[in-house]
Design a protein around this motif. Structure first.
Motif, PDB file in Angstrom:
ATOM      1  N   ASN A 160       0.694  -1.394  -0.040  1.00 37.39           N
ATOM      2  CA  ASN A 160      -0.003  -0.162  -0.003  1.00 37.39           C
ATOM      3  C   ASN A 160       0.880   1.413  -0.055  1.00 37.39           C
ATOM      4  O   ASN A 160       0.500   2.146  -0.627  1.00 37.39           O
ATOM      5  N   ALA A 161       2.056   1.292   0.680  1.00 35.40           N
ATOM      6  CA  ALA A 161       2.890   2.525   0.646  1.00 35.40           C
ATOM      7  C   ALA A 161       3.462   2.592  -0.781  1.00 35.40           C
ATOM      8  O   ALA A 161       3.363   3.465  -1.212  1.00 35.40           O
ATOM      9  N   GLN A 162       3.493   1.549  -1.428  1.00 33.43           N
ATOM     10  CA  GLN A 162       3.992   1.545  -2.987  1.00 33.43           C
ATOM     11  C   GLN A 162       3.050   2.118  -4.165  1.00 33.43           C
ATOM     12  O   GLN A 162       3.376   2.971  -4.729  1.00 33.43           O
ATOM     13  N   PHE A 163       1.803   1.869  -3.680  1.00 34.00           N
ATOM     14  CA  PHE A 163       0.504   2.320  -4.314  1.00 34.00           C
ATOM     15  C   PHE A 163       0.694   4.065  -3.961  1.00 34.00           C
ATOM     16  O   PHE A 163       0.611   4.803  -5.043  1.00 34.00           O
ATOM     17  N   GLU A 164       0.709   4.315  -2.819  1.00 32.90           N
ATOM     18  CA  GLU A 164       0.447   5.784  -2.498  1.00 32.90           C
ATOM     19  C   GLU A 164       1.826   6.461  -3.371  1.00 32.90           C
ATOM     20  O   GLU A 164       1.806   7.606  -3.781  1.00 32.90           O
TER      21      GLU A 164
END
Length: 685
Positions: free
Chosen positions: A459-463
């Motif tokens: 999810n950090a990568q998506f952000e």
């Protein structure tokens, strides 16, 4: 009252309570009832909410005090200080609040000022943004292009100036304080000019075991710096930093990464010594390009009949054609029957993940290859991406996934330290799409990261790709997976480099052949070994003792398996097999072997330092707990006592485990406990 309108604010303690209140607002909007509240204010908001948009992540107390004074001064001097005079606030009430509160509602509450007046114009030199317009002209005006723009500007000038930050913020429709906060989470984008050359010294286990501390001491003495935290040499030529993992430093540590202003690449110096480091830096002249040679040894188990991912090369053109001919459900069935588990560490069933994304009833879907290999001592993905054949297999695996689930966009998120691979990857994408017309309709994009370890969390990568801070999503319910709500909050399959590399093999050879004698798995092996190794084994009972034998390592007393976040494993567990799940050693990818001469207290200190440095600072128990526990451990190790009592340390560790959003903070308790248990077996001073 607000010009005849009452503003209703609900105060929530923590994000979970805020989420509950937001649901009440959504329900009211959907049923047409009056809004119970207009804003949700979250108490104890990590990072602070001073001056709009939140502060960048806290560093030390002095910097936090200075930043607070500055932001308060700017805040009070703003002509739009009074909210009822601010047209943006009025616009928020009239437009934004008509929709359900979204992911950035809290940011909108605090960021209410015009970007053009957020800086002191008396110290504002517009010339610092010269040349930026030509960069901006190449990118659409959307937040998702923030990071590519920042990387190009930083390459050109060596830093991101205030004028550049404001221009970039205006272009991507974000507020400058928000962009400032986002950039503070990355490692490679200085906010002021210090020198033309930035030096990043790796302090992973491998480099420290091979003498990096002597190199650091030599730099301090010869270049007149007190520390290596963004310190400038006395001659002004170099700015020195430390980092936790370069990746290619296993070739010949100790190592450093060099970033010179004006280039779209990084350079690497390996095999450093305290006496020779000055000569190495003097060799950085002109356009001479220095890059690490590949010393990694491939070692596979070659027993007859066993399948090898490394030794077997697949004709990707044929694999893609076959996958399209098979159709989505048959491909998913084959991947499921192969029992392929995610190679990034979680070990989730790949077939089940793909099936969930395929069944998601949405036209817009995404595929993401997670190549942000930031976990120290893991280099298997770098090894694969350095091999032309394996690189094409990874890209083909992404394409097969996209055709299977119905996605049209594929991102390969590559860690900044590996950026020199970008030209080769982009050339292979072009060649693959020319050879495979079935993939020509797909839009591949290589997206560079900016250094933080936490950007490897999905999810950090998506952000990060979306243009926001690379931190885990705190408002995502634990029951909502990326295959339902991932990148841009659309169904997304995110898999590791090694996972995608397996896909063409499974499609072409069939599930039964691929897993005939156990699933092939790559392990990165370093530490007290003759040379760093990529060992390919089969997950069918292969133990740590087997690996030690294959690596020709001697006198091994302990091992780190799975990265810096994991406790050390000692001899009584060496017969445990590798795998995913219970009663096995995690086969995520990295193994570091230590002999009896190793100072395990120093190793644990380095691990706790990593936990502190790489905390994204979003969760207070992790942000403060990592630092507190690292200090306490070093005190216990060197003095036999700590300023913190046992109950304080226990509460800090448990709070991080119970309250952290991601696995980084949750693993702190086990790691610190194991470190302290080690001290009990050895006199600490």
């Amino acid at each position: 009252p607000f010009e005849g309108f009452t503003v209703k604010i609900a105060v929530a303690h923590g994000p979970n309570n805020a989420r509950k209140l937001i649901e009440v607002i959504k329900n009211a909007q959907q049923t047409g009832k009056p809004l119970p509240w207009h804003f949700i204010e979250v108490m104890a908001c990590p990072g602070g909410c001073i001056g709009g948009g939140g502060q960048p992540k806290p560093t030390n107390l002095e910097i936090r005090k200075a930043r607070t004074e500055l932001t308060f001064k700017e805040d009070m001097d703003l002509p739009l200080r009074k909210s009822h005079e601010n047209p943006e606030v009025n616009e928020l009430y009239s437009k934004y609040l008509k929709e359900p509160l979204g992911h950035h509602s809290h940011h909108y509450l605090h960021t209410t000022y015009s970007p053009n007046v957020t800086r002191d114009m008396a110290t504002y030199n517009a010339d610092e943004s010269a040349g930026l317009d030509s960069i901006l002209a190449r990118y659409p005006d959307h937040p998702q292009y923030l990071l590519p723009i920042v990387i190009e500007e930083s390459d050109q000038k060596g830093y991101i100036s205030d004028p550049s930050l404001v221009k970039i913020a205006n272009h991507v429709h974000l507020y400058p304080p928000h962009v400032e906060s986002i950039l503070s989470h990355y490692h490679f984008f200085p906010r002021k000019y210090t020198s033309d050359t930035h030096i990043y010294l790796c302090r992973c286990h491998n480099c420290m075991m091979k003498g990096q501390s002597k190199v650091m001491q030599a730099i301090k003495e010869r270049y007149g710096v007190d520390n290596l935290h963004s310190s400038v040499s006395r001659d002004g030529k170099f700015t020195f930093h430390t980092m936790n993992w370069l990746g290619y430093c296993v070739n010949d540590g100790p190592a450093m990464m060099v970033k010179r202003r004006g280039g779209d690449y990084v350079e690497v110096l390996t095999g450093l010594t305290g006496d020779g480091v000055e000569g190495s830096l003097k060799g950085l002249k002109g356009n001479v390009f220095k890059w690490a040679k590949n010393n990694i040894v491939e070692q596979t188990l070659k027993a007859k009949g066993k399948y090898s991912l490394i030794e077997s090369n697949v004709a990707v053109k044929d694999a893609v054609k076959k996958a399209v001919r098979m159709g989505p459900m048959q491909v998913i069935k084959e991947v499921t029957e192969a029992k392929l588990l995610g190679r990034g560490g979680a070990g989730f069933m790949t077939g089940r993940k793909w099936e969930s994304a395929y069944k998601a009833d949405m036209k817009e879907k995404y595929v993401v290859c997670n190549a942000d290999e930031g976990l120290p001592s893991t280099f298997k993905d770098w090894f694969l991406l350095n091999n032309e054949n394996k690189r094409k297999e990874v890209l083909a695996g992404m394409g097969i996934c996209a055709k299977t689930i119905g996605a049209k966009k594929c991102y390969l998120y590559l860690r900044y330290e590996y950026r020199n691979l970008v030209p080769s990857i982009e050339a292979d994408i072009k060649q693959l799409q020319n050879e495979c017309p079935e993939l020509a309709v797909l839009n591949y994009e290589v997206r560079l990261g900016g250094g933080p370890y936490v950007a490897g969390e999905e999810n950090a990568q998506f952000e990060s790709i979306q243009g926001f801070a690379p931190i885990p999503r705190k408002d995502r319910p634990s029951t909502v997976f990326p295959t339902v709500e991932g990148l841009f909050f659309k169904p997304t399959v995110i898999n590791n480099v090694e996972t995608f590399a397996c896909i063409p093999h499974i499609v072409q050879q069939g599930a039964s052949a691929f897993r005939a004698d156990g699933l092939p798995k790559l392990l990165s092996v370093s530490g007290d070994v003759p040379r760093p190794l990529i060992i390919e084994t089969l997950l069918n009972g292969y133990t740590l003792n087997d690996l030690i034998t294959d690596a020709k390592a001697r006198d091994v007393t302990a091992a780190e398996v799975g990265g810096c976040t994991e406790p050390l494993i000692f001899g009584d567990k060496f017969n445990t097999p590798f795998g995913f799940g219970k009663d096995v050693i995690n086969a995520a990818g990295s193994v570091v072997l230590f002999d009896s001469a190793c100072d395990f207290g120093e190793i644990y200190s380095n691990k706790l330092r990593f936990m502190t440095d790489e905390s994204c600072k979003q969760c207070v128990p992790c942000r403060d707990g990592t630092s507190l526990l690292h200090k306490a451990f070093d005190e216990l190790r060197t003095q036999g006592k700590s300023r913190y009592n046992e109950r304080t340390l226990k509460v800090a560790a448990e709070a991080a485990r119970m309250s952290s959003i991601c696995a980084h903070g949750k693993g702190l308790d086990v790691l610190f406990t194991a470190a302290c248990e080690h001290l009990k077996t050895k006199k600490p001073y």
